[in-house]
Design an enzyme around this catalytic site. Structure first.
Site, PDB file in Angstrom:
ATOM      1  CG  PHE A   1      -0.120  11.460   5.114  1.00  0.00           C
ATOM      2  CD1 PHE A   1       1.009  10.979   5.262  1.00  0.00           C
ATOM      3  CD2 PHE A   1      -1.300  11.065   5.950  1.00  0.00           C
ATOM      4  CE1 PHE A   1       1.251  10.122   6.440  1.00  0.00           C
ATOM      5  CE2 PHE A   1      -0.987  10.435   6.842  1.00  0.00           C
ATOM      6  CZ  PHE A   1       0.453   9.762   7.066  1.00  0.00           C
ATOM      7  CE  LYS A   2      -0.641   6.457   6.922  1.00  0.00           C
ATOM      8  NZ  LYS A   2      -1.238   5.360   7.666  1.00  0.00           N
ATOM      9  CG  ASP A   3      -2.250   8.048  -2.362  1.00  0.00           C
ATOM     10  OD1 ASP A   3      -2.301   6.795  -2.200  1.00  0.00           O
ATOM     11  OD2 ASP A   3      -3.284   8.755  -2.515  1.00  0.00           O
TER      12      ASP A   3
ATOM     13  CB  THR B   1      -1.499   1.889   5.600  1.00  0.00           C
ATOM     14  OG1 THR B   1      -1.196   3.274   6.462  1.00  0.00           O
ATOM     15  CG2 THR B   1      -0.367   1.216   5.199  1.00  0.00           C
TER      16      THR B   1
END
Length: 177
Positions: free
Chosen positions: A63-65, A102
């Site tokens: 989801f950090k994309d 991350t």
């Protein structure tokens, strides 16, 4: 399919008022189109009136994309503007401590971004094999990965020490970072 580009550009533009709205729209369209294969913000019906927003369609499946694909575009545009104004004459060295997702998302986002270098520190025995392989196989002429003996807190403490080490800061500045 929920199209992320327009609302993303509008929200970001309300905070980053120095950016041209056309640039923000183009950056958001590129990020949430190309980097996500057109599936950023994909909404899937679970059942009845219940829907889920899928955030794993980016290049690293994290989801950090969602943030780390767009951030380098803003960073690069700001650095370019500062260089053109004569206020910047060096590259940036980005240091990251991670316990997994991350690091890969940051590496992927900043890979080959002009004027930047990125070095990710991770706990040698504290990430999954998939996460480690994603990081150590990252392509890009400006990326690096370093395994740390210990846990995430040790990796983070090492990055903090780097930031507070004046001698090291002077050496890095001598290299143009």
């Amino acid at each position: 399919l929920f199209h992320m580009a327009r609302p993303a550009a509008k929200v970001v533009g309300s905070f980053l008022t120095d950016y041209d709205p056309a640039f923000l729209q183009a950056a958001a369209a590129d990020t949430y189109g190309d980097a996500f294969g057109g599936r950023a913000g994909h909404v899937e019906q679970v059942r009845g009136g219940l829907y889920a927003l899928e955030l794993w369609h980016g290049p690293t499946c994290a989801f950090k994309d969602m943030a780390l694909q767009c951030l380098p575009r803003f960073f690069s545009a700001s650095a370019k503007q500062l260089r053109e104004q004569g206020k910047l004459d060096h590259e940036f060295m980005i240091l990251v401590a991670t316990s997994g997702d991350t690091g890969k998302a940051a590496l992927e986002g900043f890979a080959d971004v002009p004027g930047t270098r990125i070095l990710v520190f991770y706990p040698r025995d504290g990430v999954s094999d998939v996460q480690r392989l994603q990081m150590v196989t990252q392509s890009g002429g400006n990326v690096g990965v370093c395994a740390v003996e210990g846990n995430f807190d040790d990796a983070q403490a090492g990055v903090k020490r780097i930031f507070s080490d004046r001698e090291l800061a002077a050496e890095l500045e001598g290299h143009g970072w």
